[in-house]
Design an enzyme around this catalytic site. Sequence first.
Site, PDB file in Angstrom:
ATOM      1  CD1 TRP A 155     -14.426   6.160   2.601  1.00 36.48           C
ATOM      2  CD2 TRP A 155     -13.374   6.108   0.621  1.00 36.48           C
ATOM      3  NE1 TRP A 155     -13.702   7.334   2.474  1.00 36.48           N
ATOM      4  CE2 TRP A 155     -13.060   7.321   1.259  1.00 36.48           C
ATOM      5  CE3 TRP A 155     -12.845   5.848  -0.635  1.00 36.48           C
ATOM      6  CZ2 TRP A 155     -12.221   8.275   0.682  1.00 36.48           C
ATOM      7  CZ3 TRP A 155     -11.996   6.793  -1.212  1.00 36.48           C
ATOM      8  CH2 TRP A 155     -11.697   7.990  -0.545  1.00 36.48           C
ATOM      9  CG  ASN A 156      -8.550   4.026   0.950  1.00 38.25           C
ATOM     10  OD1 ASN A 156      -8.879   3.182   1.779  1.00 38.25           O
ATOM     11  ND2 ASN A 156      -7.363   4.592   0.947  1.00 38.25           N
ATOM     12  NE  ARG A 164      -3.157  -3.438   5.259  1.00 36.08           N
ATOM     13  CZ  ARG A 164      -2.743  -2.242   4.825  1.00 36.08           C
ATOM     14  NH1 ARG A 164      -1.994  -2.147   3.743  1.00 36.08           N
ATOM     15  NH2 ARG A 164      -3.067  -1.154   5.460  1.00 36.08           N
ATOM     16  N   PRO A 180     -17.555  -2.331   7.847  1.00 28.37           N
ATOM     17  CG  PRO A 180     -18.854  -3.051   6.020  1.00 28.37           C
ATOM     18  CD  PRO A 180     -18.703  -3.201   7.521  1.00 28.37           C
ATOM     19  CD  GLU A 255      -1.530  -0.137   9.128  1.00 33.86           C
ATOM     20  OE1 GLU A 255      -1.077   0.813   8.450  1.00 33.86           O
ATOM     21  OE2 GLU A 255      -0.825  -1.060   9.569  1.00 33.86           O
ATOM     22  CG  LEU A 256      -4.255   5.995  12.458  1.00 31.46           C
ATOM     23  CD1 LEU A 256      -3.978   6.812  13.709  1.00 31.46           C
ATOM     24  CD2 LEU A 256      -5.709   5.549  12.416  1.00 31.46           C
ATOM     25  NE  ARG A 283      -1.229   1.394  -5.189  1.00 29.38           N
ATOM     26  CZ  ARG A 283      -1.508   0.573  -4.174  1.00 29.38           C
ATOM     27  NH1 ARG A 283      -2.138  -0.547  -4.379  1.00 29.38           N
ATOM     28  NH2 ARG A 283      -1.139   0.874  -2.954  1.00 29.38           N
ATOM     29  CB  CYS A 289      -3.304   5.649   3.526  1.00 26.64           C
ATOM     30  SG  CYS A 289      -2.842   3.954   3.186  1.00 26.64           S
ATOM     31  CB  SER A 446       0.940  -2.191  -1.592  1.00 28.27           C
ATOM     32  OG  SER A 446       0.576  -0.890  -1.222  1.00 28.27           O
ATOM     33  CD  GLU A 463      -3.559  -3.757   8.860  1.00 25.67           C
ATOM     34  OE1 GLU A 463      -4.503  -3.969   9.628  1.00 25.67           O
ATOM     35  OE2 GLU A 463      -3.690  -3.206   7.760  1.00 25.67           O
TER      36      GLU A 463
END
Length: 482
Positions: A155-156, A164, A180, A255-256, A283, A289, A446, A463
Amino acid sequence: MTALPFDIPGELRVGGERTPADGNEQFVVDDPATGDTLSQVHNASEDDARAAVDAAADALASWSATPPRERGEILRRAFELLTERADDLAKVIVLENGKAMPDARGEAVYSAEFFRWFSEEAVRIDGSLTHAPSGANRIIAIRQPVGVSILVTPWNFPAAMATRKIAPALAAGCTVVLKPASDTPLTALAVADVLAEAGVPDGVVNVVPARRSGPVVDAMLSHPATRKLSFTGSTEVGRSLLERAAPRVLNCSMELGGNAPFIVFADADLEAAVDGAMLAKMRNGGESCIAANRFYAEASIADEFSGRLAQRMAAMKVGPGIDPSNEVGPLVNEKSRDEVAELVAAAVDGGAKVRAGAEVPDRRGWFYTPTVLSEVDPGSAILEHEIFGPVAPVVSFSTEDEAVALANDTEFGLAAYLYTGDLARGLRVSEAIETGMVGLNRGFISDPAAPFGGVKQSGLGREGVHDGILEFLETKYIAASW
Ligand code: NAP
Ligand code: MG
């Protein structure tokens, strides 16, 4: 109650249709700034999920045979449409996720950029032709799409974590089913509608919002047509999904979670370090993450760094994200807010000093004030857990070796940040830190053109950049004689 900027029908998106869930079952999506209901979304069942995989399987042959240039042009159109509508998409993100409007606008643009980047990568799928060392034959290596891919997102970043994955999957010729996060399904449905408008054929992108995530994802993982799982979310759920993907030996990208250290050496430009700390920490209100989770400042500047950071954090304007003058929105839900408050309370019990914040404001919604803690005990739980909120704990260190040891003392290895005026030290420490990404004198890392991902228990695979499309391709070797 704030209305959505445009209508987002709540049905599942399966095979190009808006499909009601089994028995028309629905769940509520709410606004974390007020707790008000925003909308109802259909709750996919296991049968619905299997039907979505069927639709993706039916669409696969034709999509993977679509010329790469054509796939790229559809993705380019998706980039243009999402860019035109970035302001409206940002409002949807704000309303269901809570983040501040500038963060949501940034995410909307970032999410569109993955379609631009992978529209360009679609035509750069390479292979190779070499001579066998024996001279007996030629070795041809080609790349082919993995096939039907299940995408599970958090959800973030409700738009960017989906695009992505969708953009490289489609560029590679795969078809997908997206599940989702149940806190933020509206953004995903809106993105799917834009993709249909951009010309993505029916069944290539399917979306199944669901509250019973475990059984719904399992139904898709055990479907015989499924070949891949691409997951972004917590390490705990990622571990469990790897086990559940094992019986069918699915190709997995993970992607953890992260626990990013932010190291400030005494030789750093302190003003730049504070600016970088604000970006790396705040941010998305800290719900990222790669958010700086633990600050390590060299002893001689630790107090000044904490003080300057506290001043900046205390000055941030907290309030509903829909008002663009607010810089920090609410946390995503009550549970997240309570977890952040508990971590801070435990650190303070353990001797940490509150330099700013540490309060639950007296207002509706799941707000927490931007917080700086100094003199945090190195054994505190707050340094071990992903805080996922606007809280900066600061610890001091004495030597470079100590800073590296503290930074690496975690099961996570996603991102790290370091500030120093000595470039040789910066590169030395960057190499010694066990993470997939390092921000060297930068608080923002990013970029769709950069490889995003973690080592240790922060994930498998990358990614973005060219690596992102490789995650959706398999290599086939043809031994040939002529
Ligand atoms: P989460 O609880 O792991 O959930 C992620 C996704 O998995 C959601 O769609 C969730 O659905 C689903 N899910 C939950 N339990 C499941 C289960 N038992 N079986 C199958 N699916 C399940 O993570 P989150 O709280 O949404 O997101 C925050 C986490 O994501 C943090 O740890 C953060 O570090 C990580 N993250 C990592 C990256 C990265 O690139 N490495 C990027 C962003 C976020 P529901 O919503 O229905 O629970
Ligand atoms: Mg919500």
